[in-house]
Scaffold this active site. Structure first.
Site, PDB file in Angstrom:
ATOM      1  CG  HIS A  12       0.001  -0.105   2.384  1.00 51.69           C
ATOM      2  ND1 HIS A  12      -0.352  -0.871   3.585  1.00 51.69           N
ATOM      3  CD2 HIS A  12       0.850   0.949   2.866  1.00 51.69           C
ATOM      4  CE1 HIS A  12       0.598  -0.636   4.521  1.00 51.69           C
ATOM      5  NE2 HIS A  12       1.189   0.530   4.406  1.00 51.69           N
ATOM      6  CG  HIS A  59       0.679   4.307   7.907  1.00 48.67           C
ATOM      7  ND1 HIS A  59      -0.345   3.562   7.508  1.00 48.67           N
ATOM      8  CD2 HIS A  59       1.806   3.659   7.102  1.00 48.67           C
ATOM      9  CE1 HIS A  59       0.397   2.350   6.660  1.00 48.67           C
ATOM     10  NE2 HIS A  59       1.574   2.800   6.512  1.00 48.67           N
ATOM     11  CG  HIS A 192       8.587   0.223   2.056  1.00 53.46           C
ATOM     12  ND1 HIS A 192       8.046  -0.839   2.355  1.00 53.46           N
ATOM     13  CD2 HIS A 192       7.817   1.489   2.630  1.00 53.46           C
ATOM     14  CE1 HIS A 192       6.681  -0.456   3.180  1.00 53.46           C
ATOM     15  NE2 HIS A 192       6.603   0.804   3.099  1.00 53.46           N
ATOM     16  CD  GLU A 240       3.867  -0.673   5.991  1.00 58.79           C
ATOM     17  OE1 GLU A 240       3.708   0.531   6.427  1.00 58.79           O
ATOM     18  OE2 GLU A 240       4.175  -1.006   4.789  1.00 58.79           O
TER      19      GLU A 240
HETATM   20  C1  DHB Z   1       4.835   5.140   1.798  1.00 59.17           C
HETATM   21  C2  DHB Z   1       3.792   5.214   2.609  1.00 59.17           C
HETATM   22  C3  DHB Z   1       3.660   3.877   3.219  1.00 59.17           C
HETATM   23  O1  DHB Z   1       2.703   3.723   4.392  1.00 59.17           O
HETATM   24  C4  DHB Z   1       4.114   2.719   2.645  1.00 59.17           C
HETATM   25  O2  DHB Z   1       3.806   1.559   3.114  1.00 59.17           O
HETATM   26  C5  DHB Z   1       5.017   3.057   1.607  1.00 59.17           C
HETATM   27  C6  DHB Z   1       5.441   4.231   1.110  1.00 59.17           C
HETATM   28  C7  DHB Z   1       5.241   6.555   0.915  1.00 59.17           C
HETATM   29  O3  DHB Z   1       4.893   7.559   1.716  1.00 59.17           O
HETATM   30  O4  DHB Z   1       5.697   6.737   0.173  1.00 59.17           O
HETATM   31 FE    FE Z   2       2.799   1.761   4.938  1.00 62.75          FE
END
Ligand code: DHB
Ligand code: FE
Length: 279
Positions: A12, A59, A192, A240
């Site tokens: 997401h 978040h 990420h 996550e």
């Molecule tokens: C971003 C935010 C998220 O919650 C995530 O899981 C991945 C990327 C973002 O702000 O780019």
């Molecule tokens: Fe996220």
């Protein structure tokens, strides 16, 4: 008794919401990501689930650092989105499946998972965007039960604990006195990191091994790792992937892989998608 049809795990990213809003699904940047959902749409059209249990991580919209439950479950009649700081996206409210919510809450507490019960709950992009990826017309044909796992403020639950939570949810759903067809959706990851020295960090080798492990004979492979190990391997937000483990846990002992997609990058994120069904 209720039946679990399958589980979808997907990344997401807020930028997906903008791409949907602007109609960029066929844009060269976005096409490899959105095209991955076509087989999922075909499966949904056949399977026609009535209820979706969604493992996701808030978040900072519904829970903030002052009060941060490790595991929380919605028991609301409906769930709405709200502004996360970039304007309020208009998504219709998600109807809650309150009977299943309370059944899950009772079963999980009985099973020694001391969950936080939320009779009001806002859902953020981690919930709304995967729902919009599964049902692009956003007329939700399903009722939902949100299950939120803390990945924002340490200490975080271990991979092993999230795996067991998923197993307990799966047992409870299968024992629910209903003829509903239920699916599980897990959202987050894959690797990420949005901040700090390793911002932009992606680990394709780890992601692919993790995805494989969810279908192989040892789906609990990731549970050998501590949260710190997982942050090192997948990035601070890659943690996550705990949602994927909980989702896989709910599907039972063995699964069949129906579809997967993996694409780098969407925003700063390695975007993964899997559709698994109980074997
Ligand atoms: C971003 C935010 C998220 O919650 C995530 O899981 C991945 C990327 C973002 O702000 O780019
Ligand atoms: Fe996220």
């Amino acid at each position: 008794m209720a039946q679990i049809l399958g589980g979808v795990m997907t990344s997401h990213v807020p930028a997906i919401g903008r791409a949907i809003h602007k109609g960029l699904q066929d844009d060269p940047y976005w096409q490899p990501f959105f095209a991955g959902f076509k087989p999922v749409h075909e499966w949904l059209a056949q399977a026609l689930p009535d209820v979706v249990v969604v493992f996701y991580n808030d978040h900072g919209l519904n829970f903030f650092l002052d009060k941060m439950p490790t595991f929380s479950i919605g028991a609301a009649p409906e769930y709405r989105n709200a502004d996360e700081g970039w304007g309020i996206p208009q998504v219709p409210a998600f109807p809650g499946e309150q009977d299943l919510s309370w059944h899950l809450i009772e079963s999980l507490v009985e099973d020694e998972f001391d969950v936080t019960t939320c009779q009001e709950m806002l859902v953020d992009h981690a919930f709304t965007l995967p729902m919009a990826l599964l049902w692009p017309d956003q007329t939700w044909p399903v009722k939902v039960v949100p299950i939120c796992i803390n990945t924002v403020q340490f200490p975080l639950p271990t991979a092993a604990r999230c795996w067991k939570l998923g197993q307990a949810v799966g047992r409870a759903v299968r024992a629910w006195d209903s003829d509903a067809k239920v699916m599980v959706l897990g959202t987050g990851g894959l690797s990420h990191q949005l901040d700090g020295e390793r911002a932009g960090f992606i680990n394709k080798e780890f992601d692919l091994q993790f995805m494989d492990s969810l279908v192989s004979d040892n789906p609990a492979w990731a549970t050998q790792f501590s949260v710190r190990d997982l942050v090192e391997k997948a990035g601070t937000q890659g943690i996550e992937l705990l949602m994927w483990l909980a989702t896989r846990g709910a599907l039972g002992d063995s699964v069949e892989e129906i579809h997967r997609n993996y694409h780098i990058p969407i925003s700063n994120t390695a975007a993964g998608l899997m559709l698994l069904a109980p074997a």
